[in-house]
Design an enzyme around this catalytic site. Sequence first.
Site, PDB file in Angstrom:
ATOM      1  N   ILE A 182     -12.784  -6.501  -7.970  1.00  0.00           N
ATOM      2  CA  ILE A 182     -12.540  -7.601  -8.906  1.00  0.00           C
ATOM      3  C   ILE A 182     -13.454  -7.485 -10.131  1.00  0.00           C
ATOM      4  CG2 ILE A 182     -12.662 -10.117  -9.189  1.00  0.00           C
ATOM      5  CD1 ILE A 182     -11.766 -10.332  -6.244  1.00  0.00           C
ATOM      6  N   ASP A 241     -24.770  -4.318  -9.907  1.00  0.00           N
ATOM      7  CA  ASP A 241     -24.294  -4.107  -8.532  1.00  0.00           C
ATOM      8  C   ASP A 241     -25.441  -3.488  -7.742  1.00  0.00           C
ATOM      9  OD1 ASP A 241     -21.134  -3.808  -7.286  1.00  0.00           O
ATOM     10  OD2 ASP A 241     -22.791  -2.900  -6.160  1.00  0.00           O
ATOM     11  N   ASP A 270     -14.425 -21.860  -7.270  1.00  0.00           N
ATOM     12  CA  ASP A 270     -13.192 -21.763  -6.480  1.00  0.00           C
ATOM     13  C   ASP A 270     -13.488 -21.711  -4.984  1.00  0.00           C
ATOM     14  OD1 ASP A 270     -10.329 -21.349  -6.247  1.00  0.00           O
ATOM     15  OD2 ASP A 270     -10.753 -19.245  -5.794  1.00  0.00           O
ATOM     16  N   GLU A 297     -15.378 -25.547   3.328  1.00  0.00           N
ATOM     17  CA  GLU A 297     -14.075 -25.835   2.740  1.00  0.00           C
ATOM     18  C   GLU A 297     -13.218 -26.557   3.769  1.00  0.00           C
ATOM     19  OE1 GLU A 297     -12.505 -22.058   1.386  1.00  0.00           O
ATOM     20  OE2 GLU A 297     -14.108 -21.808  -0.089  1.00  0.00           O
ATOM     21  N   HIS A 349      -9.973 -22.702  -3.558  1.00  0.00           N
ATOM     22  CA  HIS A 349      -9.924 -21.310  -3.065  1.00  0.00           C
ATOM     23  C   HIS A 349      -8.555 -20.673  -3.307  1.00  0.00           C
ATOM     24  CE1 HIS A 349     -11.999 -18.457  -0.002  1.00  0.00           C
ATOM     25  NE2 HIS A 349     -11.279 -17.784  -0.884  1.00  0.00           N
ATOM     26  N   ILE A 350      -8.140 -20.709  -4.551  1.00  0.00           N
ATOM     27  CA  ILE A 350      -6.807 -20.203  -4.895  1.00  0.00           C
ATOM     28  C   ILE A 350      -6.891 -19.020  -5.854  1.00  0.00           C
ATOM     29  CG2 ILE A 350      -5.390 -22.261  -4.518  1.00  0.00           C
ATOM     30  CD1 ILE A 350      -5.943 -22.632  -7.707  1.00  0.00           C
ATOM     31  N   GLY A 351      -8.090 -18.462  -6.014  1.00  0.00           N
ATOM     32  CA  GLY A 351      -8.257 -17.350  -6.946  1.00  0.00           C
ATOM     33  C   GLY A 351      -7.233 -16.249  -6.725  1.00  0.00           C
TER      34      GLY A 351
HETATM   35  P1  NAI Z   1     -15.570  -5.448  -3.313  1.00  0.00           P
HETATM   36  O1  NAI Z   1     -16.111  -5.217  -1.966  1.00  0.00           O
HETATM   37  O2  NAI Z   1     -14.642  -4.476  -3.912  1.00  0.00           O
HETATM   38  O3  NAI Z   1     -16.777  -5.674  -4.344  1.00  0.00           O
HETATM   39  C1  NAI Z   1     -17.956  -6.318  -4.064  1.00  0.00           C
HETATM   40  C2  NAI Z   1     -19.057  -5.652  -4.857  1.00  0.00           C
HETATM   41  O4  NAI Z   1     -20.198  -6.458  -4.798  1.00  0.00           O
HETATM   42  C3  NAI Z   1     -19.444  -4.299  -4.313  1.00  0.00           C
HETATM   43  O5  NAI Z   1     -19.435  -3.355  -5.330  1.00  0.00           O
HETATM   44  C4  NAI Z   1     -20.850  -4.528  -3.749  1.00  0.00           C
HETATM   45  O6  NAI Z   1     -21.657  -3.378  -3.805  1.00  0.00           O
HETATM   46  C5  NAI Z   1     -21.332  -5.602  -4.647  1.00  0.00           C
HETATM   47  N1  NAI Z   1     -22.413  -6.416  -4.107  1.00  0.00           N
HETATM   48  C6  NAI Z   1     -22.582  -6.891  -2.855  1.00  0.00           C
HETATM   49  N2  NAI Z   1     -23.673  -7.636  -2.759  1.00  0.00           N
HETATM   50  C7  NAI Z   1     -24.227  -7.654  -3.998  1.00  0.00           C
HETATM   51  C8  NAI Z   1     -25.366  -8.265  -4.544  1.00  0.00           C
HETATM   52  N3  NAI Z   1     -26.132  -9.036  -3.787  1.00  0.00           N
HETATM   53  N4  NAI Z   1     -25.642  -8.052  -5.841  1.00  0.00           N
HETATM   54  C9  NAI Z   1     -24.855  -7.275  -6.611  1.00  0.00           C
HETATM   55  N5  NAI Z   1     -23.768  -6.676  -6.136  1.00  0.00           N
HETATM   56  C10 NAI Z   1     -23.445  -6.866  -4.853  1.00  0.00           C
HETATM   57  O7  NAI Z   1     -14.885  -6.889  -3.235  1.00  0.00           O
HETATM   58  P2  NAI Z   1     -13.787  -7.498  -4.218  1.00  0.00           P
HETATM   59  O8  NAI Z   1     -12.427  -7.169  -3.729  1.00  0.00           O
HETATM   60  O9  NAI Z   1     -14.146  -7.187  -5.604  1.00  0.00           O
HETATM   61  O10 NAI Z   1     -14.028  -9.065  -3.949  1.00  0.00           O
HETATM   62  C11 NAI Z   1     -15.199  -9.697  -4.424  1.00  0.00           C
HETATM   63  C12 NAI Z   1     -15.326 -11.072  -3.802  1.00  0.00           C
HETATM   64  O11 NAI Z   1     -14.218 -11.892  -4.164  1.00  0.00           O
HETATM   65  C13 NAI Z   1     -15.382 -11.076  -2.284  1.00  0.00           C
HETATM   66  O12 NAI Z   1     -16.398 -11.940  -1.868  1.00  0.00           O
HETATM   67  C14 NAI Z   1     -14.071 -11.649  -1.884  1.00  0.00           C
HETATM   68  O13 NAI Z   1     -14.156 -12.331  -0.651  1.00  0.00           O
HETATM   69  C15 NAI Z   1     -13.776 -12.602  -3.011  1.00  0.00           C
HETATM   70  N6  NAI Z   1     -12.355 -12.937  -3.181  1.00  0.00           N
HETATM   71  C16 NAI Z   1     -12.050 -14.231  -3.499  1.00  0.00           C
HETATM   72  C17 NAI Z   1     -10.742 -14.612  -3.660  1.00  0.00           C
HETATM   73  C18 NAI Z   1     -10.415 -16.014  -4.019  1.00  0.00           C
HETATM   74  O14 NAI Z   1      -9.321 -16.472  -3.682  1.00  0.00           O
HETATM   75  N7  NAI Z   1     -11.280 -16.712  -4.688  1.00  0.00           N
HETATM   76  C19 NAI Z   1      -9.641 -13.668  -3.493  1.00  0.00           C
HETATM   77  C20 NAI Z   1     -10.088 -12.304  -3.270  1.00  0.00           C
HETATM   78  C21 NAI Z   1     -11.397 -11.969  -3.100  1.00  0.00           C
END
Ligand code: NAI
Length: 628
Positions: free
Chosen positions: A381, A400, A483, A488, A511-513
């Site tokens: 993301i 990151d 979000d 929740e 939580h609808i992102g």
């Molecule tokens: P991803 O796993 O591809 O990316 C997460 C990144 O965060 C990784 O590169 C990781 O190294 C980095 N990271 C982890 N801890 C860190 C820290 N303390 N400081 C800096 N970087 C750190 O995950 P993705 O697909 O990008 O999703 C990101 C988040 O979005 C997840 O928590 C996921 O659950 C959430 N999400 C929320 C949704 C919503 O409806 N609001 C929908 C989809 C995902």
Amino acid sequence: MQQKYFVIDFDSTFTQVEALDVLGEISLDGGEREEALQQIKDITDLGMAGKISFRESLEKRIDLLKAEKKHLPELVAQLRNKVSSSFRRNKEFFTTYKDQIFIISNGFKDFITPIVTEYGIKEDHVFANTFIFDETGKIAGFDKENVLSSNNGKVEMLKTLNLDGDVYVIGDGYTDYEIKAAGLANKFYAFTENVERDNVLENADHITPSLDEFLYLNKMNTAISYPKNRINVLLLENVHAEAFKLLKEEGYNVEVHPAGMDEAELCERIKDVSILGIRSKTNVTAKVLENANRLIAVGAFCIGTNQIDLDACLRKGVAVFNAPFSNTRSVVELAIAEIIMLIRNLPDKSKSMHEGKWDKSAKNSFEIRGKKLGIIGYGNIGTQLSVLAESMGMDVYYYDIIEKLALGNATKCKSLEELLEKADIISLHVDGRKQNTNIIGHHQFDMMKKGVIFLNLSRGQVVDIEVLKSNIEKGKIIGAGIDVFPEEPKSNDEEFLSALRGLPNVILTPHIGGSTEEAQVNIANFVPNRIMEYINTGSTTNSVNFPNLQLPILENAHRLIHIHHNMPGILAKINNILAKHNINISGQYLKTNETIGYVITDIDKKYFKELITELKSIEHTIKFRVLY
Ligand code: NAI
């Protein structure tokens, strides 16, 4: 041994559709189109069900069609894309048995011949009607001398062929059954890949959901080991219809159940299931897996996999797949929208308008162009947001914990502190690991610039909500989009309780992102494709629990897939057995994790049954299968 002949129907058997229905869609236009199309379908059904005479049904339909010669190339083009999936994947059958295959159809050679000959079927083995055109090119009728234009036509046609041997008829209609009823065929196989008609099923010797099943029953399958229609798929929790469509098209026997299932129910139902599809509410526990002896893969039609005992799956040799980035874009679009809304103070402006207040001013409203966006967590993301934000003129910084390639002109920050100090807008996109609890608290808010905009669309527990609240109240944060929350509501019936309710310029969303129609469709495409790839090639790319192996396409070889408990010496045992049988290995791939070893061995075509038995009986083998 008796020679075998195969008599195959065309409409709804060779192709998924009735060609005259498609011709109507091409030829008809204007106001009466829909009505005429429906009439054509109804007449087809009445004819197929044996309720009106065939001749009558044909005459009526031709009359309604108002089709012309010039429509036929388009019809052929459309039919070419509508050949039944199992026919497409068993092309070899048609070329191998071309001397024994006959297409006998009440349709028309004008469109049948171009389609079936592409599959190797002989032109003079196609028996069907022919159109008659008038001088303007309009289809005026058909050759009435042709027996296939009259009732019982298929029977009469077969009599003239005088086939000396066993005759097997494959078709979806009553007229196909009539060949058997007349004593001219040994067996009638009701083909149900495209349509099912009760009066046809009742009379069938075998119901064949696909050509794979027919070939398997008759021990003729050259390209496949096991008919896909015997692979049972169970989709729970209203998984999107697109997933059903894909898995069905692949030829699997797919059953859908709208709700989730509790452990006891699933323990019972899982027994004959090879592929299980769930969302977040069904728990796949160790106990469920004890009952899942045919299970090959679990598809989680969502992002999270906490509901699945991944280790137990691994020990059982069951690969688990999810959809980690199917909703990435949806989250990013919401983030962009919120950034713009917040920087223009829109939540408050809109609220005031609803209360009747007209507050026209540019004060505290800004463009996003040129502003510094700080992205924390540069994963799926974060990176996507980076690209879109930059294309809108923002200046992107990211941090990151692991080394990540900067996309576009984004600037990497060496520390979280560096990012917090620089950014005008901060957006969190870290994952939900335990260590990320409250990573944004007092200290981090203190480091931010005054008047910053803050977004969290990742996980609720990563931000200290009370501290966020006080920073909003004291004006350090001038806008926030949240979000996700530490707690929740479990359902839409529960009240949403949060310290953030009622604060100025704060967008709260439930939580609808990632919740968009597109994301649902993406998930429904992504997961089945990974599972089918795993079943068809052994590739485990994107599996949550299996060692990830991306394999080359299998060509002219057999692929032996061996899953075992990770113990030393198993690869050597596999290779010893192959050496003993003088088998040439054309490729071998191994990957292990702490629990299992996954070995793929491609061998040339010749192998023996004993070889398979020996490989299966290597100690610590969990699962073994062969791809042809
Ligand atoms: P991803 O796993 O591809 O990316 C997460 C990144 O965060 C990784 O590169 C990781 O190294 C980095 N990271 C982890 N801890 C860190 C820290 N303390 N400081 C800096 N970087 C750190 O995950 P993705 O697909 O990008 O999703 C990101 C988040 O979005 C997840 O928590 C996921 O659950 C959430 N999400 C929320 C949704 C919503 O409806 N609001 C929908 C989809 C995902």
